[in-house]
Every structure is written in C-alpha cells, then in structure tokens.
Design an enzyme around this catalytic site. Structure first.
Site, PDB file in Angstrom:
ATOM      1  N   CYS A 267       0.799  -1.242   0.000  1.00  0.00           N
ATOM      2  CA  CYS A 267       0.000   0.000   0.000  1.00  0.00           C
ATOM      3  C   CYS A 267       0.827   1.286   0.000  1.00  0.00           C
ATOM      4  CB  CYS A 267      -0.934  -0.001   1.195  1.00  0.00           C
ATOM      5  SG  CYS A 267      -2.002  -1.433   1.203  1.00  0.00           S
TER       6      CYS A 267
HETATM    7  C1  UGA Z   1      -1.176   0.785   5.351  1.00  0.00           C
HETATM    8  C2  UGA Z   1      -1.877   1.816   6.234  1.00  0.00           C
HETATM    9  O1  UGA Z   1      -1.231   1.820   7.516  1.00  0.00           O
HETATM   10  C3  UGA Z   1      -3.359   1.472   6.415  1.00  0.00           C
HETATM   11  O2  UGA Z   1      -4.001   2.486   7.183  1.00  0.00           O
HETATM   12  C4  UGA Z   1      -4.000   1.395   5.020  1.00  0.00           C
HETATM   13  O3  UGA Z   1      -5.375   1.037   5.125  1.00  0.00           O
HETATM   14  C5  UGA Z   1      -3.271   0.350   4.203  1.00  0.00           C
HETATM   15  O4  UGA Z   1      -1.873   0.704   4.102  1.00  0.00           O
HETATM   16  C6  UGA Z   1      -3.889   0.331   2.824  1.00  0.00           C
HETATM   17  O5  UGA Z   1      -3.790   1.331   2.126  1.00  0.00           O
HETATM   18  O6  UGA Z   1      -4.575  -0.640   2.502  1.00  0.00           O
HETATM   19  P1  UGA Z   1      -0.261  -1.700   5.723  1.00  0.00           P
HETATM   20  O7  UGA Z   1       0.210  -1.668   4.313  1.00  0.00           O
HETATM   21  O8  UGA Z   1      -0.965  -2.901   6.219  1.00  0.00           O
HETATM   22  O9  UGA Z   1      -1.239  -0.471   6.019  1.00  0.00           O
HETATM   23  O10 UGA Z   1       1.024  -1.532   6.608  1.00  0.00           O
HETATM   24  P2  UGA Z   1       1.584  -0.484   7.700  1.00  0.00           P
HETATM   25  O11 UGA Z   1       1.299  -0.983   9.037  1.00  0.00           O
HETATM   26  O12 UGA Z   1       1.170   0.889   7.373  1.00  0.00           O
HETATM   27  O13 UGA Z   1       3.139  -0.620   7.428  1.00  0.00           O
HETATM   28  C7  UGA Z   1       3.699  -0.230   6.181  1.00  0.00           C
HETATM   29  C8  UGA Z   1       5.203  -0.270   6.255  1.00  0.00           C
HETATM   30  O14 UGA Z   1       5.702   0.762   7.081  1.00  0.00           O
HETATM   31  C9  UGA Z   1       5.798  -1.579   6.803  1.00  0.00           C
HETATM   32  O15 UGA Z   1       6.888  -1.939   6.012  1.00  0.00           O
HETATM   33  C10 UGA Z   1       6.232  -1.213   8.206  1.00  0.00           C
HETATM   34  O16 UGA Z   1       7.307  -1.971   8.676  1.00  0.00           O
HETATM   35  C11 UGA Z   1       6.647   0.234   8.005  1.00  0.00           C
HETATM   36  N1  UGA Z   1       6.572   1.019   9.250  1.00  0.00           N
HETATM   37  C12 UGA Z   1       5.391   1.254   9.861  1.00  0.00           C
HETATM   38  C13 UGA Z   1       7.736   1.535   9.788  1.00  0.00           C
HETATM   39  O17 UGA Z   1       8.854   1.343   9.242  1.00  0.00           O
HETATM   40  N2  UGA Z   1       7.662   2.270  10.921  1.00  0.00           N
HETATM   41  C14 UGA Z   1       6.494   2.522  11.559  1.00  0.00           C
HETATM   42  O18 UGA Z   1       6.505   3.219  12.594  1.00  0.00           O
HETATM   43  C15 UGA Z   1       5.324   1.993  11.011  1.00  0.00           C
END
Ligand code: UGA
Length: 435
Positions: A267
């Site tokens: 995403c």
């Molecule tokens: C993301 C959004 O958080 C959701 O709100 C949204 O609905 C979704 O995309 C979508 O568009 O469908 P998601 O892809 O499941 O959700 O994953 P995240 O939890 O956002 O993590 C994304 C990436 O960021 C991961 O690689 C994670 O490791 C990284 N991340 C996240 C960090 O490096 N640091 C953080 O503090 C948080």
C-alpha cells in the site's frame, strides 16, 4: 439486509468475515474459483490473525462464497474491494475495478433492486466521477443517485490487525451525493460502529482522504528514518528514545515513528507513487512527497553500506536474513524491503539463508532455489557471517548467546533495534543507534 463484497483480498475478506460473523446475510464474491473453494472450506488464502476464526463462524451462519456475480442482484449494499495494483509507470491499474463495476452494472440492468455500491478500492481522485460512475450508468441503464447509490468508502485497515481494524475502525468516510442512499449508508454504519465518527463528503475528497492518510504515514516514517540516520552518526544517540519522547507531544503522536529499513508492503509505496504521479499530472510538483519517497528508497543503501563496512566485500559471505514479511504478523512479502535487500545481496554474490515465522513459503515463491530457507532460527544462523534483522517479529527479541553460538562471525545488524537492550556476545550494529 443482504450485502455483497466483491474481491476477497485483505480488505474484502476481512469485511466479509466480520459482517458474516455478526449474522449478516453476506455474499463474498471473487473471480478466482480456487480461492473461493478454499475460503468456502474455512481456509483463508493468506495469514491474518483471527481471520479464519471469524470466517468459520460466518460460514456456519449466512455466508455464501461464490464466483457468481449474478448473486448481487438482490443485494442492498455492494462493496467493491478489488485490487488497484501498480503499473510499471507508477500509476494504478484500473482494469479489475472496471471489470467489477461493469459486471455489477450488467446485473443491475436486469434487477428491480436499488442497491448502494460502495467503492473500498483505493483510487485516484476523480476516478469515481470519471470512470466508475459512467461505467455503472452505461451498463445498468440506470441513474446514480436515483436508481442506485454510489459511495466512496475508503478503507484504513492495516494488515496484521485487519480484523480488529474492520471491527473497530477509527473513522468511516462516505463520499458521494447527499441522497437517500447516503442517509441509508450512514444509518448502516452508525448501527455497525455506534461510536465511530463518520465523515460525509463528496467523491473526490473521500478518494483524496485515503491518499492523504497513507502519504502522511509514509512521511512520518521517512522523517524518523532520516533522523535515525543522523543519530547513527552521533555516538550514543538512540532514535527510539527520541521517537518515544517526541511522540508524547500530542501534536506529534507516538505511532508510526519506528525507524527501520523503510516502508514496504502493498500500500504505502504504491499509494505514494500514484499520488506523486497524479500531482505531477495536474501540474503540482510534490516536493515533500518526492523527498519522502527518495528517503525511503535510499534507506536500503544505508543497510548495505553497514554490511559492506563491517564485512568487506559481500561475495561468498553467508548472510542470514531474519524476517522477509513486510511487517510482523503477516505472511505478505509484497514490496517488502527485505525482499529488495536479498535481491541486492544476490547481485553482490552473497549466500543467503532466510528465516521468517510465517513468510517462508511466499519468499520461496520469489527466489526458489537461489537462496536457502530454514524454519529454525538457530539452524538459519549456522555458519553465518552476519545476521540481519529486517522484520520486527517479537520472536527475534528472544535471540541469545546460545542461539548465535553457531555463527561463523557473530555479527548482528538490527534494523529494528529489537536486541538493543540485550547483552549479546556479538558485534552489534543497529539502525538509529550511534556507534
Ligand atoms: C497501510 C496503512 O497503515 C493502512 O491504514 C491502510 O489502510 C493500508 O496501508 C492500505 O492502504 O490498505 P499496511 O500496508 O498494512 O497499512 O502496513 P503499515 O502498518 O502501514 O506498514 C507499512 C510499512 O511501514 C511496513 O513496512 C512497516 O514496517 C513500516 N513502518 C510502519 C515503519 O517502518 N515504521 C512505523 O513506525 C510503522
């Protein structure tokens, strides 16, 4: 009330299972016959905590899973949750959503029903007005707002907490015309989520809210990663203490400030590229978004540099990659930074072994026999010159001197600082902690 959900991926299947487990009459529809068969037997096609439990409850109640589109004909609400994958030019691919709404239109043409079609798929502002609405009206021969409702209903669930987020969303967004259909949708969601705030707006704003949300999250991550890189060059500085502390400022907030190898998944990277491309197309140079993306892309080089500075040339070095899922509690490796890292290391002729609690099968689908896999973390570390922690699986925090004893060189590069407070008999480098 009869509800159809089209597209049984993370969003669609989570919604289907949650609604069905509460006793709603739900039809989950997907074009993939094999996938439908699996889901019908109570097996989710991907790992997501609590999903199968709710799916099985739903299947004992009124849930139907099918590839037969014609069943939408008596539905009162039709959710569209098909994917909008990325094209090679960064824009989103609309063919699946076009197909889905054309099929709905064809069914509506023969039905006396006046359903509400809710679009959950992430689409660029204007897509509802310029693409989806015309297809639906043309195929059905009916008028949106009069004979059927058409509402943008973006989704904010995160993989790994998809069920919890579907049951307890932080907000509901409904974009569209202020018609009886909007009133009906509002009352449906108010009953489903009594204390959740509902934003009612137009299509384009609803579509943009989704991109605003994801691009802000990406911005927070790139911001903290940039600070983390600065900290790494200040002896003793610790990015986690900084993130925790600034996060206490309510204007900043503590979430999404975990420094790491960069954001991955299906995403954030895709939505950033789509938004940047869209902004450029309408004549806006998105300088901040460009910087966020560039920062993210560069983060992997930072990791490779630490490896080369410590190990020297990587050719023939045995490297154990701990974690290939793009985040913990999922088996999803799409756009995972760990996968990108492995590709880079293979180019440098390193020998890779991976361990991941859930994602080995999906990793094998990408690399086949080019790398080794081990279900046991200790075996994966055997004879290794370096272990690199990519995913924040809590199991990796349990590594101890015994588990690393079998390494050829006890070198750990920790992109998530999971082992930062452990006294290990090893050379230890952590992203965001100054040496
Ligand atoms: C993301 C959004 O958080 C959701 O709100 C949204 O609905 C979704 O995309 C979508 O568009 O469908 P998601 O892809 O499941 O959700 O994953 P995240 O939890 O956002 O993590 C994304 C990436 O960021 C991961 O690689 C994670 O490791 C990284 N991340 C996240 C960090 O490096 N640091 C953080 O503090 C948080």
């Amino acid at each position: 009330m009869k509800i159809a959900v089209i597209g049984l991926g993370f969003v669609g299947l989570s919604l289907t299972s949650v609604l069905a487990s509460k006793g709603n009459n739900v039809i989950g529809i997907d074009v993939d016959v094999e996938k439908c068969k699996k889901i019908r037997s109570g097996i989710a096609p991907f790992f997501e905590p609590n999903l199968e439990k709710l799916l099985r409850i739903g299947l004992k109640k009124q849930l139907t899973i099918t590839d037969n589109f014609s069943l939408v004909k008596d539905c009162d609400m039709i959710f569209v949750a098909v994917g909008t994958p990325q094209k090679s030019n960064g824009a989103i691919e609309l063919s699946l959503i076009k197909k889905a709404v054309a099929s709905i239109g064809r069914v509506l043409a023969k039905s006396k029903n006046n359903p509400i079609v809710l679009i959950k798929s992430t689409v660029i502002p204007g897509t509802m007005q310029n693409v989806i609405l015309p297809i639906l009206e043309r195929r059905s021969g009916k008028k949106a707002g009069r004979e059927f409702g058409l509402i943008s209903n973006p989704e904010f669930l995160q993989e790994s907490s998809a069920i919890r987020d579907t049951e307890f969303p932080h907000v509901i967004v409904l974009g569209g015309y202020q018609t009886k259909f909007m009133k009906k949708a509002k009352s449906f969601f108010s009953r489903l989520h009594p204390n959740v705030s509902i934003t009612i707006t137009n299509h384009q704003t609803a579509e943009m809210i989704k991109y605003a949300n994801n691009s802000f999250l990406a911005t927070k991550i790139s911001f903290i990663n940039q600070l983390s890189n600065i900290c790494q060059n200040i002896p003793g500085a610790n990015i986690d203490d900084i993130a925790k502390t600034i996060g206490l400022d309510p204007r900043i907030g503590v979430l999404f400030l975990n420094a790491g190898p960069g954001y991955g998944g299906s995403c954030l990277p895709k939505d950033m590229k789509a938004l940047i491309g869209f902004a450029n197309k309408i004549g806006i140079n998105p300088t901040l978004l460009n910087a966020v993306e560039k920062t993210n892309q560069k983060q992997i080089q930072n990791i490779v540099s630490i490896m080369e500075n410590t190990l020297g040339a990587l050719a023939a070095k045995r490297i154990t990659v701990l974690g290939t899922a793009f985040k913990p509690n999922t088996d999803d490796v799409r756009d995972s930074i760990a996968i990108e890292l492995i590709k880079k290391l293979l180019k440098k002729k390193a020998k890779i072994t991976v361990h991941d609690p859930k994602a080995i099968r999906n990793t094998r689908n990408i690399f086949g026999g080019k790398i080794c896999y081990d279900e046991s973390i200790t075996r994966a570390l055997n004879n290794s010159h370096c272990a690199i922690i990519m995913t924040q699986w809590k199991q990796f925090g349990e590594l101890n001197n015994k588990s690393i004893k079998c390494m050829k060189r006890k070198l750990i590069i920790d992109c998530r600082r999971i082992l930062a407070n452990k006294k290990l008999d090893a050379e230890y480098y952590a992203l965001g902690i100054g040496k």
